[in-house]
Scaffold this motif. Sequence first.
Motif, PDB file in Angstrom:
ATOM      1  N   MET B   1      32.303  45.565  40.087  1.00  0.00           N
ATOM      2  CA  MET B   1      33.450  46.011  40.216  1.00  0.00           C
ATOM      3  C   MET B   1      33.359  46.506  37.889  1.00  0.00           C
ATOM      4  SD  MET B   1      36.201  48.081  41.413  1.00  0.00           S
ATOM      5  CE  MET B   1      37.498  45.795  40.838  1.00  0.00           C
ATOM      6  N   ARG B  17      40.365  44.852  45.359  1.00  0.00           N
ATOM      7  CA  ARG B  17      39.974  44.094  43.981  1.00  0.00           C
ATOM      8  C   ARG B  17      40.362  45.519  43.261  1.00  0.00           C
ATOM      9  NH1 ARG B  17      33.622  45.434  44.491  1.00  0.00           N
ATOM     10  NH2 ARG B  17      34.127  44.388  42.399  1.00  0.00           N
ATOM     11  N   ALA B  20      43.998  43.331  42.091  1.00  0.00           N
ATOM     12  CA  ALA B  20      43.106  42.761  41.242  1.00  0.00           C
ATOM     13  C   ALA B  20      42.629  42.975  39.836  1.00  0.00           C
ATOM     14  CB  ALA B  20      42.448  42.032  41.592  1.00  0.00           C
ATOM     15  N   ARG B  21      41.953  43.765  39.834  1.00  0.00           N
ATOM     16  CA  ARG B  21      41.710  44.642  38.230  1.00  0.00           C
ATOM     17  C   ARG B  21      42.821  45.334  37.304  1.00  0.00           C
ATOM     18  NH1 ARG B  21      36.143  45.087  36.315  1.00  0.00           N
ATOM     19  NH2 ARG B  21      35.685  42.342  37.948  1.00  0.00           N
ATOM     20  N   SER B  24      44.868  42.583  35.793  1.00  0.00           N
ATOM     21  CA  SER B  24      43.751  42.090  34.677  1.00  0.00           C
ATOM     22  C   SER B  24      43.910  42.751  33.754  1.00  0.00           C
ATOM     23  CB  SER B  24      42.342  41.467  35.280  1.00  0.00           C
ATOM     24  OG  SER B  24      41.789  40.116  37.022  1.00  0.00           O
ATOM     25  N   GLU B  27      47.437  42.857  32.007  1.00  0.00           N
ATOM     26  CA  GLU B  27      47.316  41.477  31.791  1.00  0.00           C
ATOM     27  C   GLU B  27      46.824  40.772  30.071  1.00  0.00           C
ATOM     28  OE1 GLU B  27      45.760  38.315  34.195  1.00  0.00           O
ATOM     29  OE2 GLU B  27      47.315  37.439  33.226  1.00  0.00           O
ATOM     30  N   ARG B  28      45.295  42.164  29.725  1.00  0.00           N
ATOM     31  CA  ARG B  28      45.267  41.461  28.687  1.00  0.00           C
ATOM     32  C   ARG B  28      45.743  43.162  27.727  1.00  0.00           C
ATOM     33  NH1 ARG B  28      40.278  42.721  30.929  1.00  0.00           N
ATOM     34  NH2 ARG B  28      39.161  44.281  31.406  1.00  0.00           N
ATOM     35  N   THR B 106      43.124  34.890  54.155  1.00  0.00           N
ATOM     36  CA  THR B 106      42.257  36.114  54.821  1.00  0.00           C
ATOM     37  C   THR B 106      42.830  37.401  55.767  1.00  0.00           C
ATOM     38  OG1 THR B 106      42.264  35.085  56.443  1.00  0.00           O
ATOM     39  CG2 THR B 106      40.370  34.880  54.894  1.00  0.00           C
ATOM     40  N   TYR B 111      48.720  40.337  49.789  1.00  0.00           N
ATOM     41  CA  TYR B 111      48.151  40.326  48.563  1.00  0.00           C
ATOM     42  C   TYR B 111      48.760  39.103  47.761  1.00  0.00           C
ATOM     43  CZ  TYR B 111      46.274  41.076  43.748  1.00  0.00           C
ATOM     44  OH  TYR B 111      45.779  40.393  42.451  1.00  0.00           O
ATOM     45  N   ILE B 112      48.058  37.792  47.210  1.00  0.00           N
ATOM     46  CA  ILE B 112      48.758  36.754  46.547  1.00  0.00           C
ATOM     47  C   ILE B 112      47.869  36.813  44.726  1.00  0.00           C
ATOM     48  CG2 ILE B 112      48.672  34.152  46.381  1.00  0.00           C
ATOM     49  CD1 ILE B 112      48.657  34.464  49.255  1.00  0.00           C
ATOM     50  N   ARG B 113      48.860  36.722  44.420  1.00  0.00           N
ATOM     51  CA  ARG B 113      48.245  36.923  42.778  1.00  0.00           C
ATOM     52  C   ARG B 113      48.862  36.029  41.848  1.00  0.00           C
ATOM     53  NH1 ARG B 113      44.454  39.510  39.292  1.00  0.00           N
ATOM     54  NH2 ARG B 113      44.974  39.149  37.211  1.00  0.00           N
ATOM     55  N   SER B 114      47.924  35.049  41.319  1.00  0.00           N
ATOM     56  CA  SER B 114      48.940  34.251  40.117  1.00  0.00           C
ATOM     57  C   SER B 114      49.273  34.402  38.877  1.00  0.00           C
ATOM     58  CB  SER B 114      47.788  32.461  40.225  1.00  0.00           C
ATOM     59  OG  SER B 114      47.899  32.177  41.116  1.00  0.00           O
TER      60      SER B 114
END
Lengths: 133, 372
Positions: B1, B17, B20-21, B24, B27-28, B106, B111-114
């Motif tokens: 993606m 997804r 999650a993206r 990210s 984060e940056r 599953t 939703y889990i995000r580290s």
Amino acid sequence: MERTIRVLVAKPGLDGHDRGAKVIARALRDAGMEVIYTGLRQTPEQIVSAAVQEDVDVVAMSILSGAHNHLFPRVTELLKEKGVDDMLVIGGGVIPDDDIPGLKAAGIAAVFTPGSPTGDIIEFIKKNLKRKA
Amino acid sequence: MDDSAVSAERVRSGDARAAARLISMIEREDPSRLAVLKALHAYGGKAHVVGITGPPGAGKSTLTDKLVGDLRGRGRRVAVIAVDPSSPFTGGAILGDRIRMQRHATDDGVYIRSLATRGHLGGLSRAAGEAVRVLDAAGYDDVIIETVGVGQSEVDIVRIADTVVLVSVPGLGDDIQAIKAGVMEIGDVFCVNKADKDGAERVVREIRAMLETAVLNGAATRFTPLFEARSALRGADGSAPAATPNPGSTEQGAFHHIAAQAPGHPNLEIPPVVTTVAETGEGIARLVDEIKAHEAALAATGFLRSRREANLAWELGRGAAQRVLSELERDESREALTELARSVLDRDIDYYDALDALEDAMTRTRRAVTTA
């Protein structure tokens, strides 16, 4: 900002210990990567779901039990089903040489067997990321 | 993606997804995140944001796992942000909180995000605030943030969470640890985990004593304004607190239930201190009841709004300061700073004149930019 490489380290199947996976996790961390460690006895479904939620660049799996021919390709298959085509998938563990070509054909980019220097794994990851930094 | 495929619609539709993206990209600090975050803005503000904090080894991850299970049983969709420290030397991190939560991997309702701290102090990562807003807008009913193992000053969580659960365990130290300023003051709900271990009773007593003393001393704590708002509300309609605790079923019930009465001081209200054994699930339902009772009390007093106002005002201030810092890091600014430093060293102007000159210059630049 420089992109930090995120790696999911997972143990599919029923292995009893994860010493090797922890050594790899630590080596990747020391190479500046963020390692999401999921622990023992993961199903391919759990691994793929975690990889998606964590938005990792790399899925690194290790198997000692001999179930690699079933479990590794199942992970790449599930990733494909979810339309994920930008994660690098690598494997390691006790894997006979004869099985490696089949695993590569199934989308496992590299297979690292016992004795592989951790530096090789780090270098492979850095060179073969599917998402560019 | 591709990053450009991330849209508010996809995040809103529950596409893990896309969420999650987007996190990210946050984060940056990718500028292309802003359009999506702006589009998501309208949908936010509904989730109950719960912080789980406490020292390393207190069992925060196991507790979070059990909270997720219980909340799922109540039909709620739950997101977790678990923060672990980055190495200050290599920038790498082992994010291991997820190990304890993988049974939910599953479940589509979880939703889990580290997140790694990436150099940010304070117990969270810099991306945590924006990540919470994403998951809130994505429609999760509860967003749980698990902080890094905290010591005595990592208190960022109070700026993000509606409800802070402070987790303690037996065996950490003597009672002086409980009266030190810092993390002990930030709890809305207190939890003594590993309550099957020796010394758990003592930890409960010490926390209660600390809370009672704080109330008796009129100390400013995180929970006092809520208690004050609540008694003002009671005074306004002249009603007495409900006689029987009845968690969450009515406002009065929730009110009464939120605070435990201090032994020896029947009219003194302190936040609840809940004992749990996260490993076995003991006490988890009670803990969730208290967390939800706190939310109900926040909502009923209007304090949810004022807490969020205060937090957002603080965050805006930080955001503005960050912008100024970025501006100062530009090459032109560095040159101007060096010029001013020379003038100060040559005794042409003093330090404070230099600061004033700098402020003037920055204001002028900003005007020029906005009118251009």
